[in-house]
Design a protein around this motif. Structure first.
Motif, PDB file in Angstrom:
ATOM      1  N   THR A 107       0.561  -0.786   0.137  1.00 52.61           N
ATOM      2  CA  THR A 107      -0.061   0.128  -0.103  1.00 52.61           C
ATOM      3  C   THR A 107       1.223   0.961   0.024  1.00 52.61           C
ATOM      4  OG1 THR A 107      -1.491  -1.159   1.387  1.00 52.61           O
ATOM      5  CG2 THR A 107      -2.014   0.911   1.095  1.00 52.61           C
ATOM      6  N   ASN A 108       2.344   1.388   0.541  1.00 54.41           N
ATOM      7  CA  ASN A 108       3.042   2.710   0.743  1.00 54.41           C
ATOM      8  C   ASN A 108       3.551   2.508  -0.333  1.00 54.41           C
ATOM      9  OD1 ASN A 108       6.459   3.305   2.032  1.00 54.41           O
ATOM     10  ND2 ASN A 108       4.506   4.552   2.627  1.00 54.41           N
ATOM     11  N   MET A 142       1.203   3.975  -3.328  1.00 62.54           N
ATOM     12  CA  MET A 142       1.074   6.309  -2.719  1.00 62.54           C
ATOM     13  C   MET A 142       2.574   6.639  -2.806  1.00 62.54           C
ATOM     14  SD  MET A 142      -1.131   6.421  -1.234  1.00 62.54           S
ATOM     15  CE  MET A 142      -2.648   4.977  -2.592  1.00 62.54           C
ATOM     16  N   SER A 173      -3.575   9.877   2.848  1.00 61.75           N
ATOM     17  CA  SER A 173      -2.315   9.759   2.028  1.00 61.75           C
ATOM     18  C   SER A 173      -3.464  10.895   0.757  1.00 61.75           C
ATOM     19  CB  SER A 173      -2.160   8.397   1.193  1.00 61.75           C
ATOM     20  OG  SER A 173      -1.331   8.118   1.654  1.00 61.75           O
ATOM     21  N   SER A 224      -5.412   9.023  -4.133  1.00 61.07           N
ATOM     22  CA  SER A 224      -4.747   7.939  -3.754  1.00 61.07           C
ATOM     23  C   SER A 224      -5.827   7.188  -4.233  1.00 61.07           C
ATOM     24  CB  SER A 224      -4.330   8.871  -2.637  1.00 61.07           C
ATOM     25  OG  SER A 224      -5.415   8.773  -2.178  1.00 61.07           O
ATOM     26  N   LEU A 275       4.153  12.102   5.557  1.00 60.57           N
ATOM     27  CA  LEU A 275       3.657  10.685   5.134  1.00 60.57           C
ATOM     28  C   LEU A 275       4.276   9.678   4.501  1.00 60.57           C
ATOM     29  CD1 LEU A 275       1.869  11.187   2.105  1.00 60.57           C
ATOM     30  CD2 LEU A 275       3.749  11.393   1.456  1.00 60.57           C
ATOM     31  N   GLU A 276       5.580   9.641   4.555  1.00 63.41           N
ATOM     32  CA  GLU A 276       5.667   8.342   3.873  1.00 63.41           C
ATOM     33  C   GLU A 276       6.093   7.571   5.064  1.00 63.41           C
ATOM     34  OE1 GLU A 276       9.957   9.846   2.515  1.00 63.41           O
ATOM     35  OE2 GLU A 276       9.128  10.157   0.402  1.00 63.41           O
ATOM     36  N   SER A 299       1.066   6.946   5.075  1.00 61.36           N
ATOM     37  CA  SER A 299       0.862   6.077   4.029  1.00 61.36           C
ATOM     38  C   SER A 299       1.064   4.478   4.024  1.00 61.36           C
ATOM     39  CB  SER A 299       1.855   6.545   2.595  1.00 61.36           C
ATOM     40  OG  SER A 299       2.794   6.805   3.080  1.00 61.36           O
ATOM     41  N   ALA A 348      -4.450   3.773   5.271  1.00 66.93           N
ATOM     42  CA  ALA A 348      -3.401   4.476   5.026  1.00 66.93           C
ATOM     43  C   ALA A 348      -3.409   5.044   3.361  1.00 66.93           C
ATOM     44  CB  ALA A 348      -2.416   3.749   4.398  1.00 66.93           C
ATOM     45  N   VAL A 349      -4.998   4.982   2.672  1.00 67.29           N
ATOM     46  CA  VAL A 349      -5.653   5.135   1.392  1.00 67.29           C
ATOM     47  C   VAL A 349      -5.575   6.933   1.627  1.00 67.29           C
ATOM     48  CG1 VAL A 349      -6.321   5.218  -0.875  1.00 67.29           C
ATOM     49  CG2 VAL A 349      -4.846   3.270  -0.135  1.00 67.29           C
ATOM     50  N   VAL A 391       2.160  10.390  -4.335  1.00 62.73           N
ATOM     51  CA  VAL A 391       1.987  11.317  -3.429  1.00 62.73           C
ATOM     52  C   VAL A 391       2.505  12.039  -3.068  1.00 62.73           C
ATOM     53  CG1 VAL A 391       0.988  11.593  -1.047  1.00 62.73           C
ATOM     54  CG2 VAL A 391      -0.128   9.522  -2.665  1.00 62.73           C
TER      55      VAL A 391
END
Lengths: 245, 269
Positions: free
Chosen positions: B66-67, B70, B162, B130, B217-218, B222, B158-159, B73
């Motif tokens: 998932t990360n 993203m 983000s 996202s 964010l990272e 996310s 997470a989505v 982003v």
């Protein structure tokens, strides 16, 4: 009615407007004259609450601008040509302003028609000529059908037809009982348009009078103006002096 | 050339302009600039495109997929932040700000209206970007890697978070625009603050790094599970939880907007 009392604005050590007091009354066009850099635009910005005075105050219709309930319906202003985003159409620019003061959207097309921009209303305003930009500015000022109008150099960039149009428009607005305050450095134009005059130099009041009174005793209003502002001119070319020597 | 009396009385319910009228003005202003929609479209397309490209190139199913999805982003935030800056600074460069403030003299209201409208638009665009990036990544996964689903732990969060980052970085840009007023300078501060400084601090000072927007964010928003740096516990900064990270980004935006609103009310226009 615009009432300025002891209005003062400093920029660092420079005093742009110096204890200026005057009234602008409804029912006639009042010209706001002064040499370049005399503080006309600064004064107009203070009337609209855009610049904060260092001392004194100015009221419009008895209230400070920031206290107005629907500012565009009480005061209309043209401060500078092209005070709009170049990517936005004339119609959208006016529609946004109309929405902020709950002015019906139909009024936008009315003022576009009044200033003769109907056919250009959907075009990006960035493509407008200076004259068209002025017309859009006038349309914005008229949007709220306000009782008080302030226009800073409205004839700049207008063609002769446009100059005459502005002159007739201002006179008719004043004849309807509105307060019309117009700054200009074009004395000949003011002689044709205004009845009353507020003259400033170096931020100070030089005269608060009528066109007839000021020009009495001089060959022209221009001569009277030069006599009045002789001591208060900020920027002056020296070509005549050098030519003589 | 005379104005008619009929059009004179707008039937407004309230007796004075309020946030609703100011927001309507800002919505019309935003809606009527094609450049804004182009930038938002490019932002979303870039975010989705990078997500799809990452999916195509994923070979290791053990990472946080998932990360990975993203990944787009990060550059997307740069665009939306710059757009936030320009939403304010273009008013100064064009002179529109004086028309705006003459129409709505209560200045904090102007910035609040801008923030409400721009925040809502960037939230919608950000969430769309996202989510589509997540599904684009899932569709393009090959090499026998199983796509994550929204039902798995932490994935939906997470989505969604983000997507929310677009809104918060956009508002941070809006606030910086109001503080600095010049396009180039404000975009410079935004990029330096969000990207450059964050990366430098990330390398030299671990304890502060966790508060840097891009690292939040990272590593907080996310991710579906706490980030580990592999070899040893000590080499890894202690990253904020997802919700704490969201709160931190929100705090940055609120501070920038509050300072910007305060300066807007005090300074000459």
């Amino acid at each position: 009615m615009i009432e300025a009392r002891n209005l003062t604005k400093r920029y660092g050590p420079t005093v742009a407007v110096d204890a200026l007091s005057f009234d602008v009354r409804p029912g006639s066009v009042t010209g706001f004259l002064g040499p370049n850099g005399s503080g006309k635009s600064t004064t107009m910005r203070m009337v609209l609450g855009l610049d904060r005075p260092d001392a004194g105050q100015v009221r419009v219709g008895g209230r400070r601008y920031r206290e107005l309930r629907w500012p565009l319906r009480e005061v209309g202003a043209l401060l500078e040509a092209k005070a709009f985003h170049p990517g936005r159409s004339a119609r959208s620019h006016l529609a946004a302003l109309a929405a902020s003061n709950a002015i019906p959207p139909a009024r936008v097309d009315e003022v576009l028609d009044m200033v003769g921009l109907t056919s250009a209303a959907g075009r990006r305003a960035g493509k407008f000529s200076l004259g068209m930009g002025q017309r859009l500015g006038v349309a914005a000022a008229l949007l709220g059908d306000p009782a008080v109008l302030l226009l800073d150099e409205p004839v700049n960039g207008l063609d002769p037809e446009g100059v005459r149009w502005i002159r007739d428009l201002l006179k008719s607005l004043a004849a309807e009982g509105r307060t019309v305050f117009v700054s200009s450095h074009l004395i000949s134009e003011m002689a044709l348009t205004a009845e009353r005059l507020v003259v400033i130099g170096r931020g100070r009041l030089l005269a608060d009078t009528t066109v007839a009174e000021l020009s009495a005793g001089s060959a022209s209003l221009e001569d009277a103006f030069f006599r009045l502002t002789n001591e208060a001119v900020e920027y002056r070319g020296n070509t005549t002096k050098e030519a003589r020597s | 050339m005379t104005t008619t009396g009929e059009t004179r009385k707008p039937r407004a319910r309230s007796s004075r302009y309020r946030l609703a009228q100011a927001a309507r003005m800002e919505w019309i202003k935003l809606r009527s600039l094609r450049s804004i929609w182009w930038t938002l479209a490019v932002t979303a397309a870039g975010t989705v495109g990078i997500g799809a490209a990452v999916g195509l190139n994923t070979r290791n199913a053990s990472g946080d997929l998932t990360n990975n999805a993203m990944a787009g982003v990060v550059p997307g935030l740069l665009l939306v932040g710059a757009l936030g800056v320009l939403t304010v600074t273009s008013e100064y460069s064009s002179g529109t700000i004086r028309a705006t403030l003459a129409a709505v003299p209560r200045r904090p209201l102007v910035l609040a209206a801008k923030a409400a409208v721009f925040g809502a638009v960037t939230l919608i665009v950000g969430e769309a970007a996202s989510f589509i990036a997540f599904f684009a990544d899932a569709v393009t996964l090959r090499h026998g890697v199983a796509a994550p689903s929204l039902g798995q732990p932490g994935v939906l969060r997470a989505v969604v978070l983000s997507g929310a980052a677009f809104c918060l970085i956009g508002l941070l840009g809006l606030g910086l625009g109001a503080i600095i007023r010049h396009s180039a300078a404000a975009v410079g501060v935004l990029v330096a603050g969000v990207y450059v400084v964050a990366q430098v601090i990330g390398i030299i000072a671990h304890s502060v790094a966790t508060y840097m927007p891009i690292l939040i964010l990272e590593n907080s928003l996310s991710t579906t599970k706490p980030v580990t740096c592999g070899t040893s516990e000590a080499s890894c900064p202690h990253f904020l939880s997802a919700w704490a990270g969201l709160g931190m980004l929100g705090l940055y935006a609120v501070i920038a907007l509050a300072v910007g609103g305060w300066l807007l009310a005090r300074r000459d226009a």
